[in-house]
Design a protein around this motif. Sequence first.
Motif, PDB file in Angstrom:
ATOM      1  N   ARG A 148       0.822  -1.205   0.000  1.00 12.71           N
ATOM      2  CA  ARG A 148       0.000   0.000   0.000  1.00 12.71           C
ATOM      3  C   ARG A 148       0.866   1.269   0.000  1.00 12.71           C
ATOM      4  O   ARG A 148       1.985   1.223   0.524  1.00 12.71           O
ATOM      5  CB  ARG A 148      -0.926  -0.014   1.220  1.00 12.71           C
ATOM      6  CG  ARG A 148      -2.011  -1.068   1.044  1.00 12.71           C
ATOM      7  CD  ARG A 148      -3.068  -0.931   2.078  1.00 12.71           C
ATOM      8  NE  ARG A 148      -2.553  -1.330   3.394  1.00 12.71           N
ATOM      9  CZ  ARG A 148      -3.276  -1.337   4.511  1.00 12.71           C
ATOM     10  NH1 ARG A 148      -4.546  -0.983   4.477  1.00 12.71           N
ATOM     11  NH2 ARG A 148      -2.748  -1.698   5.646  1.00 12.71           N
TER      12      ARG A 148
ATOM     13  N   GLU B  61      -2.267   1.772  -3.002  1.00 14.71           N
ATOM     14  CA  GLU B  61      -2.499   1.175  -4.317  1.00 14.71           C
ATOM     15  C   GLU B  61      -2.013   2.067  -5.447  1.00 14.71           C
ATOM     16  O   GLU B  61      -1.639   1.581  -6.495  1.00 14.71           O
ATOM     17  CB  GLU B  61      -4.002   0.905  -4.501  1.00 14.71           C
ATOM     18  CG  GLU B  61      -4.401  -0.493  -4.076  1.00 14.71           C
ATOM     19  CD  GLU B  61      -5.880  -0.743  -4.300  1.00 14.71           C
ATOM     20  OE1 GLU B  61      -6.500  -1.263  -3.357  1.00 14.71           O
ATOM     21  OE2 GLU B  61      -6.406  -0.431  -5.382  1.00 14.71           O
TER      22      GLU B  61
ATOM     23  N   GLU C 141      -2.513  -4.589 -11.883  1.00 18.03           N
ATOM     24  CA  GLU C 141      -3.892  -4.959 -11.560  1.00 18.03           C
ATOM     25  C   GLU C 141      -4.041  -6.410 -11.116  1.00 18.03           C
ATOM     26  O   GLU C 141      -4.816  -6.723 -10.215  1.00 18.03           O
ATOM     27  CB  GLU C 141      -4.766  -4.712 -12.795  1.00 18.03           C
ATOM     28  CG  GLU C 141      -5.918  -3.771 -12.517  1.00 18.03           C
ATOM     29  CD  GLU C 141      -6.713  -3.554 -13.790  1.00 18.03           C
ATOM     30  OE1 GLU C 141      -6.384  -2.573 -14.483  1.00 18.03           O
ATOM     31  OE2 GLU C 141      -7.614  -4.371 -14.077  1.00 18.03           O
TER      32      GLU C 141
ATOM     33  N   LEU D 116      -4.187  -7.323  -7.530  1.00 19.40           N
ATOM     34  CA  LEU D 116      -5.378  -6.967  -6.750  1.00 19.40           C
ATOM     35  C   LEU D 116      -6.554  -7.874  -7.097  1.00 19.40           C
ATOM     36  O   LEU D 116      -7.623  -7.760  -6.512  1.00 19.40           O
ATOM     37  CB  LEU D 116      -5.767  -5.503  -7.024  1.00 19.40           C
ATOM     38  CG  LEU D 116      -4.632  -4.489  -6.877  1.00 19.40           C
ATOM     39  CD1 LEU D 116      -5.081  -3.099  -7.325  1.00 19.40           C
ATOM     40  CD2 LEU D 116      -4.139  -4.437  -5.435  1.00 19.40           C
ATOM     41  N   SER D 117      -6.344  -8.798  -8.045  1.00 19.84           N
ATOM     42  CA  SER D 117      -7.465  -9.592  -8.588  1.00 19.84           C
ATOM     43  C   SER D 117      -7.904 -10.706  -7.641  1.00 19.84           C
ATOM     44  O   SER D 117      -9.018 -11.200  -7.747  1.00 19.84           O
ATOM     45  CB  SER D 117      -7.053 -10.217  -9.917  1.00 19.84           C
ATOM     46  OG  SER D 117      -6.060 -11.216  -9.685  1.00 19.84           O
TER      47      SER D 117
END
Length: 255
Positions: free
Chosen positions: A187, A189, A198, A201-202
């Motif tokens: 963090r 993001e 990405e 974060l999936s």
Amino acid sequence: MRFDIITLFPELFAPFLQAGVTRRAYSSGQVAVQLHNPRDFADGNYRRVDDRPFGGGPGMVMMAPPLERTLQYIRALRDDGAPLVFFSPQGHVWNHALAQAWAVDARGAILLCGRYEGVDQRFIDAYVDVQVSVGDFVLSGGEIPAMAVLDSVTRLMPGVLSDEASHIQDSFNPALDGLLDCPHYTRPEEWNGRAVPEVLLSGHHEHIARWRREQSLLATAAQRPDLLHNSRAQGLLSAQDECVLREAGYNGGLN
Ligand code: SAH
């Protein structure tokens, strides 16, 4: 595991032994470190440990007699045949495989840190079992190499890192097939206009694992083609790995 370290600067080790994730291994004695100063074994009021080189030239050379007495003292404390390791830019270059081998050999070693121009060659010929370098550059002493070796071995020992899995995912580890580690993000993001990839974060574990493998392959191809070459020669790269490399423009690991 026990390390006896012969050094003219034992005070350099105190902060190193008392900080970070490895601290408990040292304070609990899982990795016992004893420091020995050859000055305590030297003669005369001046407790001389070095002298000018025969044949002339700059600098000083560590004398054999105080080192021999230090070694005899240590050998009397431990008779387990632990190897005497001398740190020298002329030694074998230290690496992960050596750290791993030492981590499973419970004996440890006696480590000799040189200073000045080095150590009288006759002491090396008579007593040193192996010479270890930390790279093709010259330091002022063997203390930093000793700490590098101690740290790399200690963090591989069972129970030292709180998350046992963490070192398995590090560069050079067999679990990574000899490749470099993938990039890491935490963090926030978004930071200074830069987003976290990405896929991370999936929550899709398979996609994340595939992305990490790709990143490892690409980092290794870009920074350490020699490692990629070794992994390929050992048959550790899959057809999918080769496909990733080809698509990124790396062919045969030669570029
Ligand atoms: N005259 C020597 C270097 C002496 S440097 C030579 O050119 O080979 C002083 C001490 O620092 C060495 O005795 C060694 O113990 C240590 N040292 C320096 N560079 C090192 C390296 N790359 N790896 C391991 N030990 C090193």
